[in-house]
Design a protein around this motif. Structure first.
Motif, PDB file in Angstrom:
ATOM      1  N   ALA A 168       0.894  -1.186   0.020  1.00 39.37           N
ATOM      2  CA  ALA A 168       0.058  -0.058  -0.002  1.00 39.37           C
ATOM      3  C   ALA A 168       0.953   1.246   0.038  1.00 39.37           C
ATOM      4  CB  ALA A 168      -0.878  -0.042   1.131  1.00 39.37           C
ATOM      5  N   PHE A 169       1.998   1.289   0.809  1.00 44.35           N
ATOM      6  CA  PHE A 169       2.774   2.322   0.897  1.00 44.35           C
ATOM      7  C   PHE A 169       3.578   2.651  -0.462  1.00 44.35           C
ATOM      8  CE2 PHE A 169       7.381   3.417   1.009  1.00 44.35           C
ATOM      9  CZ  PHE A 169       7.282   4.878   1.134  1.00 44.35           C
ATOM     10  N   GLU A 170       4.137   1.529  -1.132  1.00 46.05           N
ATOM     11  CA  GLU A 170       4.783   1.525  -2.302  1.00 46.05           C
ATOM     12  C   GLU A 170       3.825   2.114  -3.740  1.00 46.05           C
ATOM     13  OE1 GLU A 170       7.136  -1.337  -5.524  1.00 46.05           O
ATOM     14  OE2 GLU A 170       5.292  -2.075  -4.746  1.00 46.05           O
ATOM     15  N   LEU A 171       2.222   1.693  -3.386  1.00 48.34           N
ATOM     16  CA  LEU A 171       1.580   2.318  -4.548  1.00 48.34           C
ATOM     17  C   LEU A 171       1.490   4.025  -4.205  1.00 48.34           C
ATOM     18  CD1 LEU A 171      -0.756   2.026  -6.688  1.00 48.34           C
ATOM     19  CD2 LEU A 171      -2.052   1.474  -4.956  1.00 48.34           C
ATOM     20  N   GLU A 172       1.198   4.280  -3.068  1.00 49.20           N
ATOM     21  CA  GLU A 172       1.150   5.705  -2.726  1.00 49.20           C
ATOM     22  C   GLU A 172       2.534   6.485  -3.174  1.00 49.20           C
ATOM     23  OE1 GLU A 172       1.095   8.508   1.420  1.00 49.20           O
ATOM     24  OE2 GLU A 172       0.640   6.339   1.715  1.00 49.20           O
ATOM     25  N   MET A 173       3.699   5.934  -2.813  1.00 46.80           N
ATOM     26  CA  MET A 173       4.935   6.388  -3.342  1.00 46.80           C
ATOM     27  C   MET A 173       5.140   6.618  -4.891  1.00 46.80           C
ATOM     28  SD  MET A 173       7.910   7.693  -2.187  1.00 46.80           S
ATOM     29  CE  MET A 173       8.609   6.958  -1.105  1.00 46.80           C
ATOM     30  N   HIS A 174       4.642   5.656  -5.625  1.00 47.82           N
ATOM     31  CA  HIS A 174       4.794   5.669  -7.102  1.00 47.82           C
ATOM     32  C   HIS A 174       3.762   6.874  -7.502  1.00 47.82           C
ATOM     33  CE1 HIS A 174       8.272   3.056  -7.398  1.00 47.82           C
ATOM     34  NE2 HIS A 174       7.793   2.406  -6.598  1.00 47.82           N
ATOM     35  N   GLN A 175       2.510   6.781  -6.944  1.00 47.31           N
ATOM     36  CA  GLN A 175       1.500   7.726  -7.344  1.00 47.31           C
ATOM     37  C   GLN A 175       2.141   9.246  -7.243  1.00 47.31           C
ATOM     38  OE1 GLN A 175      -1.715   6.453  -4.941  1.00 47.31           O
ATOM     39  NE2 GLN A 175      -2.710   5.398  -6.712  1.00 47.31           N
ATOM     40  N   TRP A 176       2.982   9.416  -5.989  1.00 52.95           N
ATOM     41  CA  TRP A 176       3.396  10.431  -5.801  1.00 52.95           C
ATOM     42  C   TRP A 176       4.537  10.931  -6.770  1.00 52.95           C
ATOM     43  CZ3 TRP A 176       8.346  12.537  -5.560  1.00 52.95           C
ATOM     44  CH2 TRP A 176       8.659  13.896  -5.160  1.00 52.95           C
ATOM     45  N   TYR A 177       5.294   9.839  -7.266  1.00 54.16           N
ATOM     46  CA  TYR A 177       6.196  10.205  -8.439  1.00 54.16           C
ATOM     47  C   TYR A 177       5.551  10.391  -9.770  1.00 54.16           C
ATOM     48  CZ  TYR A 177      10.514   8.570  -5.916  1.00 54.16           C
ATOM     49  OH  TYR A 177      11.725   8.543  -5.114  1.00 54.16           O
ATOM     50  N   ASN A 178       4.417   9.571  -9.849  1.00 53.12           N
ATOM     51  CA  ASN A 178       3.708   9.875 -11.327  1.00 53.12           C
ATOM     52  C   ASN A 178       3.106  11.612 -11.193  1.00 53.12           C
ATOM     53  OD1 ASN A 178       4.435   7.593 -12.261  1.00 53.12           O
ATOM     54  ND2 ASN A 178       2.531   6.468 -11.543  1.00 53.12           N
ATOM     55  N   HIS A 179       2.799  11.909 -10.214  1.00 50.79           N
ATOM     56  CA  HIS A 179       2.041  13.066  -9.984  1.00 50.79           C
ATOM     57  C   HIS A 179       3.062  14.125 -10.210  1.00 50.79           C
ATOM     58  CE1 HIS A 179      -0.356  16.464  -8.472  1.00 50.79           C
ATOM     59  NE2 HIS A 179       0.415  16.712  -7.817  1.00 50.79           N
ATOM     60  N   HIS A 180       4.180  13.903  -9.670  1.00 55.20           N
ATOM     61  CA  HIS A 180       5.259  15.127  -9.549  1.00 55.20           C
ATOM     62  C   HIS A 180       6.223  14.999 -10.841  1.00 55.20           C
ATOM     63  CE1 HIS A 180       4.041  15.574  -5.562  1.00 55.20           C
ATOM     64  NE2 HIS A 180       4.556  16.698  -5.453  1.00 55.20           N
ATOM     65  N   LYS A 181       6.222  13.933 -11.905  1.00 56.89           N
ATOM     66  CA  LYS A 181       6.661  14.000 -12.968  1.00 56.89           C
ATOM     67  C   LYS A 181       8.224  14.108 -13.332  1.00 56.89           C
ATOM     68  CE  LYS A 181       2.183  14.538 -15.339  1.00 56.89           C
ATOM     69  NZ  LYS A 181       1.897  13.125 -15.097  1.00 56.89           N
ATOM     70  N   GLY A 182       8.819  14.039 -12.175  1.00 56.38           N
ATOM     71  CA  GLY A 182      10.353  14.345 -12.354  1.00 56.38           C
ATOM     72  C   GLY A 182      10.655  15.837 -11.969  1.00 56.38           C
ATOM     73  N   LYS A 183       9.922  16.557 -11.608  1.00 55.74           N
ATOM     74  CA  LYS A 183      10.084  18.072 -11.270  1.00 55.74           C
ATOM     75  C   LYS A 183      10.857  18.106 -10.128  1.00 55.74           C
ATOM     76  CE  LYS A 183       7.848  22.405 -10.620  1.00 55.74           C
ATOM     77  NZ  LYS A 183       6.625  23.078 -10.210  1.00 55.74           N
ATOM     78  N   GLU A 184      10.768  17.552  -8.913  1.00 54.95           N
ATOM     79  CA  GLU A 184      11.359  17.787  -7.750  1.00 54.95           C
ATOM     80  C   GLU A 184      12.883  17.256  -7.667  1.00 54.95           C
ATOM     81  OE1 GLU A 184      10.586  16.912  -3.199  1.00 54.95           O
ATOM     82  OE2 GLU A 184       8.953  16.977  -4.376  1.00 54.95           O
ATOM     83  N   PRO A 185      13.325  16.207  -8.410  1.00 58.34           N
ATOM     84  CA  PRO A 185      14.867  15.879  -8.342  1.00 58.34           C
ATOM     85  C   PRO A 185      15.707  16.795  -9.391  1.00 58.34           C
ATOM     86  CG  PRO A 185      13.575  14.272  -9.385  1.00 58.34           C
ATOM     87  CD  PRO A 185      12.338  14.999  -8.709  1.00 58.34           C
ATOM     88  N   GLN A 186      14.806  17.558 -10.365  1.00 57.72           N
ATOM     89  CA  GLN A 186      15.477  18.557 -11.081  1.00 57.72           C
ATOM     90  C   GLN A 186      15.827  19.797 -10.113  1.00 57.72           C
ATOM     91  OE1 GLN A 186      14.645  18.274 -15.449  1.00 57.72           O
ATOM     92  NE2 GLN A 186      12.580  17.678 -14.573  1.00 57.72           N
TER      93      GLN A 186
END
Length: 194
Positions: A168-186
């Motif tokens: 369940a946590f992993e799903l939440e985490m990957h949804q976070w990544y999909n929502h942010h679309k690589g913006k935060e690491p950049q």
């Protein structure tokens, strides 16, 4: 000294993807030899995630301009093909490096203990870790294992899972990544450049 140069082996991004694909093929051809079913499952899943990122991600133009204005550097990443955070961040790192003309090398955490042990995160071997070096092998910056927003999710889950299991946590985490679309690491890499 750039400790990454002591690695057993290093890969460029394309050869890392080939490595991951080879691990998947080996696991599928010889399931009886798979040491850890979860790692085999996540390697396959994360390979698909990386392929999706490779098709859909475009680096931020301002970051590329900023990187091109910097002195020459090389980027090294410590990771593993089964790592979910890596599946979400390594394609971003690779695309940014390619667009900025930065050499990217990838080393495997589990075969390079001295390297990962030099870059622990709160005493753990968390990955991926990106480390940048100048031409004289002086370290310029370190980033990872995940963007601050994703790290906050991880710490929240570890301190108070609220009935969420890892899946369940992993799903939440990957949804976070999909929502942010690589913006935060950049954004975080841009901030590290000064």
């Amino acid at each position: 000294m750039n400790i990454f140069k002591t690695a057993v082996q290093s890969y460029d991004y394309a050869s890392f993807l080939q490595y991951a694909e080879g691990v998947i093929a080996k696991n599928e051809a010889n399931p009886e030899l798979v040491a850890n079913d979860k790692y085999a499952f996540y390697t396959k899943l994360n390979f698909q995630r990386m392929k999706r990122w490779n098709k859909t991600f475009t680096p931020d133009a301002a970051l590329i301009t900023k990187l091109k204005a910097q002195p020459q550097q090389s980027w090294w990443v410590i990771t593993e093909a089964w790592c979910g955070d890596s599946a979400q961040n390594l394609p971003v790192i690779a695309a940014v490096a390619a667009a900025a003309g930065i050499e990217l090398r990838i080393v495997l955490r589990d075969e390079n203990e001295a390297i990962i042990d030099a870059y622990l995160t709160n005493g753990t071997r968390s990955i991926p870790i990106l480390v940048a070096f100048d031409e004289e092998d002086n370290q310029l910056f370190r980033w990872g294992p995940r963007p601050a927003g994703a790290q906050a999710l991880m710490l929240d889950w570890k301190s108070n899972p609220n009935g969420r299991d890892f899946e369940a946590f992993e799903l939440e985490m990957h949804q976070w990544y999909n929502h942010h679309k690589g913006k935060e690491p950049q954004e975080e890499i841009a901030a590290l450049l000064g």
